[in-house]
Design a protein around this motif. Structure first.
Motif, PDB file in Angstrom:
ATOM      1  N   ASN A 112       6.528   4.818 -10.024  1.00 23.40           N
ATOM      2  CA  ASN A 112       6.063   4.158  -8.878  1.00 23.40           C
ATOM      3  C   ASN A 112       6.476   5.163  -7.698  1.00 23.40           C
ATOM      4  N   GLU A 146      10.314  -5.052  -7.584  1.00 23.29           N
ATOM      5  CA  GLU A 146      10.336  -3.760  -7.493  1.00 23.29           C
ATOM      6  C   GLU A 146      11.746  -2.937  -7.016  1.00 23.29           C
ATOM      7  N   LYS A 189       3.005  -8.668  -3.083  1.00 19.49           N
ATOM      8  CA  LYS A 189       2.770  -9.485  -4.167  1.00 19.49           C
ATOM      9  C   LYS A 189       2.448 -10.852  -4.039  1.00 19.49           C
ATOM     10  N   GLU A 240       0.821  -0.574 -12.832  1.00 19.27           N
ATOM     11  CA  GLU A 240       1.679  -0.355 -13.746  1.00 19.27           C
ATOM     12  C   GLU A 240       1.042  -1.053 -15.424  1.00 19.27           C
ATOM     13  N   ASP A 257       6.396  -6.775 -12.501  1.00 17.00           N
ATOM     14  CA  ASP A 257       6.718  -7.332 -11.499  1.00 17.00           C
ATOM     15  C   ASP A 257       5.596  -7.878 -10.357  1.00 17.00           C
ATOM     16  N   ALA A 266       8.188  -2.621   0.297  1.00 12.10           N
ATOM     17  CA  ALA A 266       7.601  -3.316  -1.043  1.00 12.10           C
ATOM     18  C   ALA A 266       6.278  -3.446  -1.016  1.00 12.10           C
ATOM     19  N   GLY A 277       7.743   0.060 -11.087  1.00 12.43           N
ATOM     20  CA  GLY A 277       7.864  -1.511 -11.022  1.00 12.43           C
ATOM     21  C   GLY A 277       9.173  -2.010 -10.920  1.00 12.43           C
ATOM     22  N   CYS A 278       9.602  -2.774 -11.708  1.00 11.64           N
ATOM     23  CA  CYS A 278      11.061  -3.352 -11.894  1.00 11.64           C
ATOM     24  C   CYS A 278      11.761  -2.879 -13.050  1.00 11.64           C
TER      25      CYS A 278
END
Length: 1805
Positions: A1173, A1216, A1146, A1796, A1774, A1143, A1194-1195
């Protein structure tokens, strides 16, 4: 009889009548003067240039003095503070003239075959009382006694004949010169010798100095006897040591007898003062420049000595002690005793002796990386690491060492029987050593006639050694030694020596005839022959190739071969018949490629640049070449094609076949050593190393990691147990200077020469935060032990304090001029106490040490080091500091006077003092955690001190580094210590830390001294043992009773029936009966573990072997069998496979409380997602039969209609998404999101027709590697990543875990069998594992069968798999091979090389196979013949498998899905692109694309038909707003585009449409939209551009940079006509321009624009750029709680004009409270405030409705109605929402988080 007239002595001046100057000559300022001390006439020679002022005997150089006396006595006095030179020309018995020079101008001892240079150094060692009424040491009359016979014998192994000439040069006084065969004692008169009957020869009265009656000779004069290694008693080898000052020949030249001298009282009364000339012949102990001699005072510590050595006049060295695990150096103790020796207490030996042993060295080369040799059995390799020769055993990775060299090893050679090893070092004149390879003892040491040695070669029987080098004039020298008697007690003898003008790059003795050799160099190949004591050579006629730069050669290995292979830098290979001396073949290798062949092909002609070959090696059937472009290539001897190729990171410097010809050893200039195994086609890396000196180190305690920074601009992280490199960070533009680990988190900090301090994460292996609080190079970096604070210091005297408890490190305080300026980077420049309360450093001056409160940076104590020793003539300076272990926290300070002062950190009093610890000031020190050992380092030596001994601690000295030691440290377990400099040395501490030694804290009546208020012995004992930090010898064991085990995530306790279950998403399950944990929050359902194991589980685990079933682990559980096993192993490292999901790091955290929009009243609707992604794996789903197409960003799960482009967005994940899987009936989609430190990862099951989430599963802790549905969709298997390693099987009917297992090693991929729902296959490290589901009543278990990959296949790790026709299984490897398995027979029967990189994607349908790899290649293979090949078994040939098509995409292939016919498909890459691939047409079409990295700006065209984005990837992309398809892309390589602006509405015509983009290098580019080209490039800034805007008329560009400068430039000419510096010092965060009435706000101009900077200041300007008019309208400064907040972590300063009222300025930033402020330009005050839940990081105002969009770092987007103050929060990102922009029509809102981009439809506009 010719010498009788010179007996017993000869007055040279009288004999040659110097006063008449007939047989002698004088030049320059030479005169006779009366000396008051001697009361006679002497000669004074003075002048600024020594060579122009001298006395010479005899008069001309053609004459000779003919003086045969053994001893030369020179009575002279150096003039104070002046230089002098003495030249002696000595003739040997073979008529060779040797010049011996002595001078205080020389800095070090130097030697050639005809010249010896000795430096003369005066040292003051007397007390102030003895200096009264005495002349300075340099003004004393001296009797210099030179033993001319021993001088030549010891240093050059020549026999002295006579003294030829003498030249005495300025500046000195000389009385006379004498020669004699007798050794006189100048301090003893004839009368005294007769009365006392002393066994000495008194000085004749004519030669004696006058001594006042009743006084001692030594009080007035100095006696130097050199060399001291004569037949005298051993005690005379260190001559005349007592209170007067010492004048010694150089410190760097050690004495011949390296052992301390015991002085008796009688001896001190009878001998002369200490004037000593040291002997460099003991270089095997402490050679020149490596370990200077000590001069210890009476308070100094005893130096422990290993071994002893008898004095000898020969050069032969038998330092067998050097073959041990570490080289410990004996130091002669030349102590100046102020008290009688019997008053000095005796020391106990520092036991064990030695206390250190060298265990491992990280490093390669030093002088050159070309020397690496195989042993004859091929089990080990021999290579130099600077001054150490290392033997590395390949299988065990153990190292052995040859120690004794004092400089970098320049060449190595090993004989064929592995009995003799020869080595040479770089320091001229070069020293050669011959070693017994088995015992690692030095057999012989001798000087080489070559000034420097660059090559050595042994004959196969070891009887002949050839050396190639350069003499001092730069001419090539070839020397042949006979070495057959070396191992039998004899010496190496010179058989022949040749000087030549030809260039020699390589030289080798033929293995079949030791009398024949070959050499090559620039434009020549020569064949040599040794016959009759002479070495002769003959050149080979190269014809047209005479100008080639030849680099290496090798003899053919075949028995009947007469071929010599020679390679060149231009790619030529010359095959020479060395018997006929003729060139047989010439081939040239060119790096060309042919279609379908990825390997370079041989080409014998052509004009292109050839392969720059640096090394060649030949076996009986193959030839290996290493080239400067990196690859190691293996060729047949006819060079028809490349057999194998191995890529290297840097240019290859050497290649060498193993004796069996199955392995090829290679070294590179980038510090890599490894070998290629030919049968398995695997390359094994043996050594990685820095290529420049290491500057600093840091140790991480929890994971056992070591970080080093080097002058090669790299930061490397090593495993402390294996010393294997884990991570490598490179900084090409700035050098790292200091490094420190975070004690609690997997991160470290690094300071750079530019003043930057960066935080690096080891989880994501990237830089997190950068701070630039310093203007100079970082000199110190340290973290507090509790992990809350970080401190940095720079060369400009600035100290910075950071808060580093959170992931995002931020600046707290910056103090200027508190640290010593212009200090060098050091690991001991900053120190924090063990309790994290105190910070210490050297400053603000070099002689002052400051102790501060670590939290507040308040001064607590300042200690002036220069006042501690008032008797010192020079002020003492502080060099290095460190704290003792808590709770004492004394401060240890090393000083420039070679002392370590122990200060009480509370009172500043001196608690203890260690003097004379090094000959030079120590710049590094460390104290062990148990306060037993003190480690100091100075120059190239380290010393270990017995710190617990109070009165006179003893020490041991260790050498091995060839350059100064930069830093030292103990490992956390106190079992080892580290020293870094030229390389990284790991030393074993040969004593257990648990054992209490004699005199330790536990046994001693008192511990280390403290202040008067210090601890007593009992308190100290507890303090030190408690602070040791040693790990427990045994881990905590689980109790007999089954403990309570909470769930995998925080959740309810286990249920009563012993099963796993998942609660429904709507609320907690009714089966959850246990109480909630205190930290549990209501929310998603969790997986709950019930009874640990049932009766049948143990049997199934045993049957499964290492891959059998085990208890499911959890992060928060009590100690269990699984938990105990995991605590004994290290944290798993990420496999070297790109198929594993990682990942993106972040720094943001999801907000816990948000304001939900009212039902039916949402102000925003997510319309589109831009981007894919590429960080995910297998995250694309496409069903051609139904048209279902889904991917992740992303999520979010994005479901898109490929025909219309309409999107659906499935929201539910908070992190993610790593991977997707679709059931076979296309009704259920599974998506997996990654976990975090506070929550487990989530697997969501979506109802495809309805688009809603059905279930939530949480079985894994970190991330999910793969998902798969069984053929009947009844089961779902989930695979955890390398950090989780759990394989779980779920029932899709009940959503319960059916079975699970813990995997002993990471698995890269899995797949269900398409023809058997009970069969599952996993691939991983070197094996394939088949799982068969077995039903036992209500229980389901796995039966595992692990099948290793056959060695013939050579695939190290299987990384991908797919099923083919029954029963075939295709697997891809990290080596680029595809192997085919028969799942019924469980065997691999076919393999072929399908790619050059790792294969991460495999898909098979019918007779075609698709492979995708990290080389960006997508290939289509025809595999129709594979089922037929299965019948032939493992002997099947891969020639029937061929490649049909190949496409190269824009990144590594991570996802792919194809139609059953395999003619079309969708492929995802790491570049964030989805491609539509058509094999029939051979094309690839971009479906979805996005930025690779962070998006920095979104702008819109005036007509709103297009929008443009820019990002850190350097691209500017133009999109169509209607379809969100990419239209235009402008790319700038190696730069980041940080800001963007579109020309204003006033530029309506298409040809007027432009974009201005600002880049990180300070350039500004203007792009034309209509012409799709760059119109203009200018550089108005030096720093990176951060904001940009057009003027209202579009003819002017306003830009701001990181340094706070605002530039105004013409768009048409590119000229910058105004620069505003009002914001200088703070980065410009935003610039906006709008129109106004010409005279609004009392100033003229049609433009109104603002600039906001990160220091919370906003300036508003009115301008008329056509008139070059600009005037300040208003200046706003908003309060901030911490003005020194780090720019990268603090919220930006955001400002904009309010679109519905241009007189309002809207601002948001770092203030006392998170808020948005409305400021009126008319009223000059704040008129409105809107409070926010968090600080805003992005802001945009709607041009129509009074709406405001705000982005937060908490991943939330807020829409605020500025009229009603109503707020709505929206999730979907995210990461931090760093950008939000309304479209001009206000109907769309664009937001961005990293790369994103979400497009929202505004419903309230």
């Amino acid at each position: 009889m010719a010498q009788v007239w010179q007996h017993p002595f000869l007055n040279v001046f009288r004999h040659f009548k110097v006063d008449q100057w007939k047989r002698s000559t004088k030049e320059g300022d030479v005169a006779t003067v009366m000396d008051k001390t001697l009361k006679c006439t002497v000669y004074r020679i003075r002048g600024s240039v020594s060579a122009s002022n001298y006395i010479q005997l005899p008069k001309t150089s053609t004459q000779s003095l003919g003086l045969t006396g053994r001893y030369l006595y020179l009575l002279f006095r150096p003039l104070s503070t002046k230089h002098f030179v003495i030249h002696l020309d000595l003739s040997t018995k073979d008529s060779q003239v040797i010049r011996v020079s002595l001078s205080n101008l020389f800095k070090e001892f130097k030697s050639t075959a005809t010249w010896l240079q000795f430096p003369y150094i005066c040292e003051a060692g007397i007390s102030r009382k003895d200096r009264v009424d005495m002349a300075l040491p340099g003004a004393r009359w001296t009797c210099l006694q030179l033993d001319l016979r021993d001088l030549l014998l010891v240093y050059l192994s020549r026999h002295y004949s006579h003294l030829k000439s003498v030249r005495l040069c300025a500046s000195l006084l000389v009385r006379n010169l004498y020669t004699s065969d007798l050794c006189f004692d100048p301090a003893v008169t004839v009368t005294k010798a007769q009365r006392a009957k002393l066994p000495v020869t008194p000085m004749p009265r004519e030669m004696a100095f006058p001594v006042p009656k009743g006084e001692s000779w030594h009080d007035h004069y100095i006696h130097i006897q050199f060399p001291s290694g004569n037949s005298a008693a051993p005690s005379e080898l260190v001559q005349r040591s007592c209170p007067p000052p010492e004048a010694v020949f150089p410190r760097c030249v050690p004495p011949l007898l390296p052992q301390p001298v015991a002085f008796s009282e009688a001896r001190q009364d009878s001998v002369s003062p200490a004037v000593q000339m040291l002997d460099p012949t003991a270089s095997c102990w402490a050679p020149s420049g490596l370990l200077p001699e000590d001069s210890l005072s009476c308070e100094c510590s005893e130096v422990s000595i290993i071994g002893s050595q008898e004095p000898s006049a020969s050069v032969k060295a038998t330092d067998k002690h050097a073959s041990g695990s570490g080289l410990q150096v004996p130091v002669s103790k030349r102590a100046v005793l102020s008290t009688a020796p019997e008053d000095v207490p005796k020391h106990e030996r520092f036991l064990p002796d030695p206390v250190l042993g060298l265990k491992r060295v990280i490093g390669l080369g030093g002088h050159s990386t070309k020397w690496a040799l195989w042993t004859k059995d091929g089990a080990a390799v021999v290579y130099p690491c600077h001054a150490v020769i290392v033997v590395l055993h390949i299988d065990t990775q153990e190292q052995c060492f040859f120690l004794g060299h004092t400089d970098k090893v320049s060449a190595l050679a090993l004989d064929g029987s592995n009995s003799l090893l020869a080595s040479a070092q770089t320091q001229p004149p070069s020293v050669l050593r011959l070693w017994d390879f088995q015992t690692r003892g030095c057999l012989s040491l001798f000087w080489s006639p070559a000034h420097t040695v660059c090559s050595l070669s042994f004959s196969s029987n070891g009887a002949l050694l050839c050396c190639v080098g350069k003499d001092r004039h730069g001419k090539t020298v070839v020397v042949a030694w006979g070495t057959d008697q070396v191992g039998r007690g004899g010496e190496a003898i010179i058989l022949a020596k040749v000087n030549t003008d030809v260039d020699i790059q390589a030289f080798e003795i033929a293995f079949f005839n030791e009398t024949r050799m070959a050499s090559c160099g620039r434009g020549n190949v020569r064949l040599w022959r040794l016959r009759g004591g002479s070495l002769r050579s003959c050149p080979v006629d190269l014809g047209e190739h005479h100008a080639l730069e030849l680099t290496d050669l090798a003899f053919g290995q075949a028995q009947d071969s007469h071929t010599l292979y020679v390679c060149s830098r231009s790619g030529h290979i010359l095959e020479i018949d060395h018997q006929r001396m003729a060139v047989r073949h010439v081939r040239r290798l060119l790096p060309t490629q042919t279609l379908g062949s990825p390997l370079p092909q041989k080409q014998t002609s052509g004009l292109g640049p050839g392969i720059a070959i640096s090394s060649i090696s030949v076996s009986q059937a193959e030839c290996a070449i290493g080239s400067e472009d990196g690859p190691l290539r293996l060729w047949p001897l006819d060079f028809s094609s490349v057999l194998l190729e191995s890529e290297h990171k840097g240019p290859i410097s050497s290649v060498r076949f193993s004796p069996d010809g199955l392995r090829v050893l290679s070294t590179t200039t980038s510090g890599h050593l490894g070998f290629l195994d030919i049968p398995s086609r695997e390359y094994s890396m043996l050594v990685r190393s820095h290529t420049a000196p290491v500057r600093a180190l840091a140790i991480e305690c929890k994971q056992g990691q070591l970080a080093t920074v080097s002058q090669d601009h790299t930061i490397r992280v090593w495993d402390l147990v294996t010393l294997q490199q884990l991570y490598d960070f490179e900084s090409p533009e700035e050098a790292p200077c200091a490094v420190a680990f975070h004690p609690m988190q997997p991160a470290f900090f690094c300071g750079f020469s530019s003043g930057a301090v960066r935080s690096f994460s080891l989880d994501v292996t990237e830089a997190l935060v950068e701070h630039r609080c310093h203007q100079g190079a970082i000199t110190g970096l340290v973290t507090s032990p509790d992990g809350s604070l970080l401190f940095s210091a720079c060369s400009q005297g600035t100290l910075a304090q950071y808060h580093c408890a959170a992931t995002c490190c931020r600046v707290l305080r910056v103090e200027a001029n508190v640290v010593c300026r212009d200090a060098h980077p050091s690991s001991n420049s900053l120190a924090v106490s063990g309790d994290s309360r105190l910070l210490a450093f050297v400053g603000p001056f070099k002689y002052m040490v400051t102790i501060m409160d670590a939290a507040s940076l308040e001064d607590l104590l300042r200690v002036d080091i220069s006042t501690l020793d008032l008797a010192s003539r020079r002020p003492d300076l502080a060099m290095a500091i460190c704290f003792s272990p808590a709770p004492l926290s004394n401060l240890l300070v090393s000083t420039s006077s070679s002392k370590v002062v122990v200060l009480d950190s509370t009172s500043g009093r001196v608690a203890r003092e260690l003097c004379g610890i090094h000959p030079v000031a120590p710049h590094a020190l460390a104290l062990s955690p148990d306060a037993r050992f003190l480690l100091t380092a100075a120059d190239r030596a380290i010393r270990v001190w017995d710190y617990l001994t109070q009165a006179k601690p003893s020490c041991q000295v260790y050498i091995g580094h060839s350059e100064p030691v930069q830093a030292v440290a103990f490992t956390p377990d106190q079992q080892h210590l580290l020293s870094v400099g030229d390389a990284i040395f790991l030393w074993d501490i040969l004593i257990s830390p648990e054992k209490s030694p004699p005199g330790s804290v536990q046994d001693a009546p008192g511990g280390p001294p403290t202040s008067e208020a210090g601890l007593n012995a009992g308190q100290l004992e507890g303090a030190v043992s408690g602070a040791s930090g040693l790990p427990r010898q045994q881990g905590p064991m689980p109790s007999q009773a089954v403990p309570h085990q909470p769930g995998i995530c925080t959740g309810p306790s286990r249920a009563a029936d012993g099963t796993f279950f998942v609660s429904d998403e709507e609320g907690p399950s009714e089966e959850s009966h246990g109480p909630r944990r205190p930290c549990q929050a209501p929310g998603p359902p969790v997986l709950v573990q019930k009874e640990a194991c049932r009766a049948g589980d143990g049997a199934r685990s045993t049957a499964g072997g290492p891959w059998g079933l085990d208890m499911l682990p959890h992060p928060h559980g009590q100690p269990s069998a699984w938990g105990t096993r995991r605590t004994k192993t290290e944290a798993p490292a990420r496999p070297d496979s790109y198929t594993h999901f990682t990942a993106r790091y972040k720094a943001s955290v999801m907000a816990q409380k948000v304001s939900s929009p009212p039902a039916g009243g949402k102000g925003l609707h997510l319309k589109a997602v831009v981007g894919y992604n590429g960080n995910g794996r297998a995250n694309v789903i496409w069903r051609p039969d139904t048209g279902f197409f889904a991917y992740t960003c992303g999520c979010l799960v994005v479901v898109e209609d490929l025909h219309s482009g309409a999107q659906q967005h499935w929201l539910g994940h908070s992190a993610e998404i790593s991977t997707l899987a679709l059931s076979h009936d296309a009704q259920v989609l599974a998506s997996a999101g990654c976990g975090s430190t506070t929550s487990c990862c989530q697997i969501r099951l979506w109802d495809v027709p309805g688009g809603s989430s059905q279930q939530l599963l949480s079985p894994h802790r970190t991330a999910v590697q793969a998902l798969a549905f069984s053929r009947d969709d009844r089961l779902l298997v989930t695979l955890g990543d390398y950090g989780d390693r759990i394989l779980a099987l779920w029932s899709m009917a009940t959503y319960e875990v059916v079975s699970f297992t813990y995997l002993p090693e990471p698995v890269h991929g899995l797949a269900f069998s398409p023809w058997d729902a009970a069969e599952l296959t996993c691939v991983g490290q070197g094996a394939l594992t088949l799982y068969f589901l077995q039903q036992h009543g209500a229980d389901t278990s796995f039966q595992a069968h692990r099948e290793p990959v056959p060695e013939a296949v050579g695939a190290g790790e299987l990384t991908s798999l797919c099923y083919g026709a029954t029963p075939l299984l295709y697997c891809g490897s990290n080596a680029g091979q595809v192997c085919v398995w028969d799942t019924r027979a469980r065997r691999c029967f076919l393999a072929w090389e399908a790619d050059e990189g790792e294969i991460g994607v495999l898909l098979c349908s019918g007779s075609q196979l698709v492979s995708g790899s990290n080389t960006r290649r997508l290939r289509l293979w025809a595999v129709a013949a594979v089922p037929e090949l299965r019948r032939t078994g493992s002997g099947a040939r891969s020639s029937s498998v061929f490649m049909e098509r190949e496409l190269t995409l824009d990144g590594a292939i991570v996802s792919a899905v194809f139609h059953d016919s395999m003619d079309m498909g969708v492929v995802g890459t790491t570049a964030g692109t989805l491609w539509y691939v058509s094999w029939a047409e051979g094309t690839s079409t971009r479906l979805i694309s996005g930025h690779r990295s962070k998006v920095n700006e979104v702008v819109f065209s005036p007509s709103e038909s297009h929008c443009a984005t820019c990002g850190d990837d350097g691209s500017v992309r133009v999109w169509s707003l209607a379809s969100m398809e990419l239209v235009i892309q402008f790319q700038v390589l190696n730069q980041s585009c940080l800001c963007l602006a579109w020309s204003p509405p006033s530029c309506r015509l298409p040809e007027q449409q432009r974009m201005a983009a600002g880049y990180s290098d300070g350039t500004l580019r203007v792009f034309s939209i209509s012409q799709i080209s760059m119109e203009l490039k200018m550089q108005p800034h030096v720093a990176a551009l951060t904001a940009i805007a057009f003027s209202v008329d579009g003819q002017t560009i306003i830009s701001g940079d990181k340094d706070g400068l605002v530039a105004v430039s013409r768009c048409c000419t590119g000229m910058t006509f105004r620069v505003l510096r009002d914001h200088q010092g703070a980065s410009i965060s935003s610039i906006q321009s709008t129109s106004k009435e010409y005279v609004d706000f009392g100033v003229e101009g049609p433009d109104l624009w603002l600039a906001a900077s990160r220091d919370q200041r906003v300036s508003i300007w009115a301008s008329d750029w056509l008139q070059n008019h600009c005037e300040l309208v208003d200046w706003l400064s908003f309060p901030a709680p911490t003005p020194t907040e780090a720019p990268d972590c603090s919220p930006p300063s955001l400002a904009a004009f309010c679109p519905w009222d241009r007189a309002l300025v809207v601002w948001a930033g770092l203030g006392p409270h998170p808020e948005v402020v409305f400021y009126s330009l008319c009223q000059k005050q704040v008129v409105e405030k809107i409070l926010l839940p968090f600080s805003a990081v992005s802001l945009s105002l709607s041009p129509r409705a009074r709406l405001m969009a705000i982005g937060f770092a908490e991943r939330v987007l807020r829409l605020v109605d500025c009229v009603s103050r109503a707020a709505q929060d929206f999730a979907g990102h995210d990461d931090c929402v760093q950008l939000c922009r309304f479209a001009p029509s206000a109907s769309l809102l664009f937001t961005a988080a990293h790369n994103e981009i979400l497009v929202w439809e505004v419903t309230d506009c």
